[in-house]
Scaffold this motif. Structure first.
Motif, PDB file in Angstrom:
ATOM      1  N   SER A 187      21.085  51.484  49.427  1.00  0.00           N
ATOM      2  CA  SER A 187      21.447  50.570  48.337  1.00  0.00           C
ATOM      3  C   SER A 187      22.898  50.129  48.485  1.00  0.00           C
ATOM      4  O   SER A 187      23.725  50.833  49.053  1.00  0.00           O
ATOM      5  N   ALA A 188      23.182  48.939  47.950  1.00  0.00           N
ATOM      6  CA  ALA A 188      24.538  48.400  48.035  1.00  0.00           C
ATOM      7  C   ALA A 188      25.478  49.226  47.180  1.00  0.00           C
ATOM      8  O   ALA A 188      25.081  49.785  46.166  1.00  0.00           O
ATOM      9  N   LYS A 189      26.706  49.271  47.571  1.00  0.00           N
ATOM     10  CA  LYS A 189      27.695  50.032  46.832  1.00  0.00           C
ATOM     11  C   LYS A 189      28.073  49.283  45.552  1.00  0.00           C
ATOM     12  O   LYS A 189      28.272  48.068  45.561  1.00  0.00           O
ATOM     13  N   GLU A 206      28.486  44.886  45.325  1.00  0.00           N
ATOM     14  CA  GLU A 206      27.379  43.975  44.997  1.00  0.00           C
ATOM     15  C   GLU A 206      26.785  44.268  43.631  1.00  0.00           C
ATOM     16  O   GLU A 206      26.045  43.469  43.086  1.00  0.00           O
ATOM     17  N   THR A 207      27.091  45.438  43.103  1.00  0.00           N
ATOM     18  CA  THR A 207      26.593  45.788  41.765  1.00  0.00           C
ATOM     19  C   THR A 207      27.784  46.120  40.873  1.00  0.00           C
ATOM     20  O   THR A 207      28.635  46.933  41.238  1.00  0.00           O
ATOM     21  N   PHE A 208      27.828  45.469  39.726  1.00  0.00           N
ATOM     22  CA  PHE A 208      28.931  45.631  38.784  1.00  0.00           C
ATOM     23  C   PHE A 208      28.386  46.171  37.470  1.00  0.00           C
ATOM     24  O   PHE A 208      27.530  45.551  36.850  1.00  0.00           O
ATOM     25  N   VAL A 209      28.887  47.321  37.056  1.00  0.00           N
ATOM     26  CA  VAL A 209      28.477  47.878  35.763  1.00  0.00           C
ATOM     27  C   VAL A 209      29.665  47.751  34.811  1.00  0.00           C
ATOM     28  O   VAL A 209      30.728  48.328  35.052  1.00  0.00           O
ATOM     29  N   PHE A 210      29.485  46.968  33.772  1.00  0.00           N
ATOM     30  CA  PHE A 210      30.539  46.796  32.778  1.00  0.00           C
ATOM     31  C   PHE A 210      30.363  47.868  31.708  1.00  0.00           C
ATOM     32  O   PHE A 210      29.341  47.889  31.010  1.00  0.00           O
ATOM     33  N   ALA A 211      31.340  48.761  31.600  1.00  0.00           N
ATOM     34  CA  ALA A 211      31.259  49.868  30.639  1.00  0.00           C
ATOM     35  C   ALA A 211      32.289  49.643  29.540  1.00  0.00           C
ATOM     36  O   ALA A 211      33.496  49.648  29.793  1.00  0.00           O
ATOM     37  N   THR A 212      31.797  49.448  28.338  1.00  0.00           N
ATOM     38  CA  THR A 212      32.702  49.125  27.228  1.00  0.00           C
ATOM     39  C   THR A 212      32.420  49.966  25.988  1.00  0.00           C
ATOM     40  O   THR A 212      31.253  50.220  25.671  1.00  0.00           O
ATOM     41  N   PRO A 213      33.477  50.387  25.292  1.00  0.00           N
ATOM     42  CA  PRO A 213      33.227  50.937  23.957  1.00  0.00           C
ATOM     43  C   PRO A 213      32.817  49.794  23.034  1.00  0.00           C
ATOM     44  O   PRO A 213      33.078  48.625  23.341  1.00  0.00           O
ATOM     45  N   ILE A 214      32.172  50.150  21.937  1.00  0.00           N
ATOM     46  CA  ILE A 214      31.882  49.145  20.912  1.00  0.00           C
ATOM     47  C   ILE A 214      33.078  49.129  19.965  1.00  0.00           C
ATOM     48  O   ILE A 214      33.398  50.157  19.356  1.00  0.00           O
ATOM     49  N   ASP A 232      39.321  31.733  35.759  1.00  0.00           N
ATOM     50  CA  ASP A 232      40.329  31.320  36.748  1.00  0.00           C
ATOM     51  C   ASP A 232      39.641  30.909  38.051  1.00  0.00           C
ATOM     52  O   ASP A 232      40.032  29.941  38.696  1.00  0.00           O
ATOM     53  N   PHE A 233      38.624  31.682  38.419  1.00  0.00           N
ATOM     54  CA  PHE A 233      37.947  31.439  39.695  1.00  0.00           C
ATOM     55  C   PHE A 233      36.772  30.473  39.564  1.00  0.00           C
ATOM     56  O   PHE A 233      36.016  30.290  40.495  1.00  0.00           O
ATOM     57  N   LEU A 234      36.615  29.889  38.389  1.00  0.00           N
ATOM     58  CA  LEU A 234      35.629  28.820  38.246  1.00  0.00           C
ATOM     59  C   LEU A 234      36.355  27.473  38.237  1.00  0.00           C
ATOM     60  O   LEU A 234      35.787  26.437  38.519  1.00  0.00           O
ATOM     61  N   PHE A 235      37.684  27.515  37.925  1.00  0.00           N
ATOM     62  CA  PHE A 235      38.514  26.300  37.960  1.00  0.00           C
ATOM     63  C   PHE A 235      39.097  26.083  39.354  1.00  0.00           C
ATOM     64  O   PHE A 235      39.108  24.989  39.880  1.00  0.00           O
ATOM     65  N   GLU A 236      39.637  27.156  39.934  1.00  0.00           N
ATOM     66  CA  GLU A 236      40.271  27.089  41.250  1.00  0.00           C
ATOM     67  C   GLU A 236      39.717  28.196  42.130  1.00  0.00           C
ATOM     68  O   GLU A 236      39.200  29.187  41.633  1.00  0.00           O
ATOM     69  N   GLU A 237      39.869  28.029  43.430  1.00  0.00           N
ATOM     70  CA  GLU A 237      39.321  28.995  44.399  1.00  0.00           C
ATOM     71  C   GLU A 237      37.881  29.339  44.022  1.00  0.00           C
ATOM     72  O   GLU A 237      37.500  30.506  43.935  1.00  0.00           O
ATOM     73  N   LYS A 238      37.109  28.275  43.837  1.00  0.00           N
ATOM     74  CA  LYS A 238      35.753  28.458  43.302  1.00  0.00           C
ATOM     75  C   LYS A 238      34.860  29.295  44.210  1.00  0.00           C
ATOM     76  O   LYS A 238      33.897  29.899  43.748  1.00  0.00           O
ATOM     77  N   GLU A 239      35.187  29.296  45.498  1.00  0.00           N
ATOM     78  CA  GLU A 239      34.336  30.082  46.409  1.00  0.00           C
ATOM     79  C   GLU A 239      34.401  31.571  46.065  1.00  0.00           C
ATOM     80  O   GLU A 239      33.447  32.307  46.321  1.00  0.00           O
ATOM     81  N   ILE A 240      35.507  32.002  45.460  1.00  0.00           N
ATOM     82  CA  ILE A 240      35.620  33.415  45.056  1.00  0.00           C
ATOM     83  C   ILE A 240      34.669  33.679  43.881  1.00  0.00           C
ATOM     84  O   ILE A 240      33.932  34.655  43.863  1.00  0.00           O
ATOM     85  N   GLY A 241      34.677  32.781  42.907  1.00  0.00           N
ATOM     86  CA  GLY A 241      33.783  32.904  41.760  1.00  0.00           C
ATOM     87  C   GLY A 241      32.325  32.868  42.196  1.00  0.00           C
ATOM     88  O   GLY A 241      31.488  33.613  41.677  1.00  0.00           O
ATOM     89  N   ARG A 242      32.057  32.031  43.194  1.00  0.00           N
ATOM     90  CA  ARG A 242      30.671  31.880  43.665  1.00  0.00           C
ATOM     91  C   ARG A 242      30.161  33.128  44.374  1.00  0.00           C
ATOM     92  O   ARG A 242      28.960  33.290  44.547  1.00  0.00           O
ATOM     93  N   ARG A 243      31.094  33.988  44.791  1.00  0.00           N
ATOM     94  CA  ARG A 243      30.671  35.232  45.454  1.00  0.00           C
ATOM     95  C   ARG A 243      29.773  36.079  44.558  1.00  0.00           C
ATOM     96  O   ARG A 243      29.010  36.916  45.020  1.00  0.00           O
ATOM     97  N   LEU A 244      29.903  35.877  43.252  1.00  0.00           N
ATOM     98  CA  LEU A 244      29.110  36.699  42.326  1.00  0.00           C
ATOM     99  C   LEU A 244      27.625  36.336  42.345  1.00  0.00           C
ATOM    100  O   LEU A 244      26.787  37.128  41.916  1.00  0.00           O
TER     101      LEU A 244
END
Ligand SMILES: Cc1cc2nc3c(=O)[nH]c(=O)nc-3n(C[C@H](O)[C@H](O)[C@H](O)COP(=O)(O)O)c2cc1C
Length: 170
Positions: free
Chosen positions: A2-4, A66-74, A92-104
């Motif tokens: 599995s991906a890290k 490749e897998t992001f787990v967002f852990a937040t308190p309520i 920021d990465f959807l306005f500029e350097e869009k290729e970075i945002g697209r990595r998601l």
């Protein structure tokens, strides 16, 4: 294999309750942990001229996981401010350097919440589901957790194990 993956902790305390449940998930998945509190991340600015840790952190995250787990308190029925600012700054990465945002695109998103109540209110998941959709990520799901007498209750323990297995299949 599995991906890290990485768990992104967005609590106002680094060793609080959310960290307790995150540690358990981390142990079961072998995922890395990023504590947002250890970074300087400013509020979103329209001129995109923020000079802080966000850009380097985001580039590192999207290059390595490749897998992001967002852990937040309520906090006040929703994700923490720390976590929300992180989401704002993805812009920021959807306005500029869009290729970075697209990595998601095609990557996986999971969500873990920790509250004092045993349930989240209706609508808690929506920003994560919609953000995953918008970013082209696959939404793996959400588990809600809580702590009793500084310990992880059995029900929560089972949820974490089931979630860990789901995440590792990605
Ligand atoms: C500012 C603030 C707001 C909170 N609002 C809620 C809430 O709306 N619902 C809830 O169940 N718990 C709420 N809590 C309790 C926390 O979610 C709970 O104590 C959690 O375990 C804290 O995790 P932490 O130690 O990582 O901050 C709130 C706590 C704080 C500090």
């Amino acid at each position: 294999m599995s991906a890290k993956g990485v768990i992104i902790l967005g609590s106002s305390r680094s060793k609080g309750n959310t960290h307790t449940v995150v540690s358990e998930l981390q142990q079961q998945t072998g995922f890395d942990l990023i504590d947002l509190k250890a970074y300087k991340i400013n509020h979103f600015e329209y001129d995109l001229k923020n000079e802080d840790d966000f850009n380097a952190l985001f580039k590192k995250l999207t290059a390595n996981y490749e897998t992001f787990v967002f852990a937040t308190p309520i906090y006040w029925y929703t994700m923490s401010g720390v976590m929300k600012v992180f989401f704002d700054r993805i812009s920021d990465f959807l306005f500029e350097e869009k290729e970075i945002g697209r990595r998601l695109r095609g990557m996986n998103m999971g969500v873990m919440s920790c509250g004092s109540d045993q349930e989240t209110k209706k609508g808690f998941e929506m920003p994560f589901v919609e953000s995953a959709n918008y970013l082209g990520m696959e939404y793996v799901g959400h588990i809600h957790t809580w702590i009793e007498n500084r310990k992880i209750p059995q029900t929560v323990q089972q949820r974490i194990t089931e979630f860990a297995n789901r995440l590792m299949k990605k």
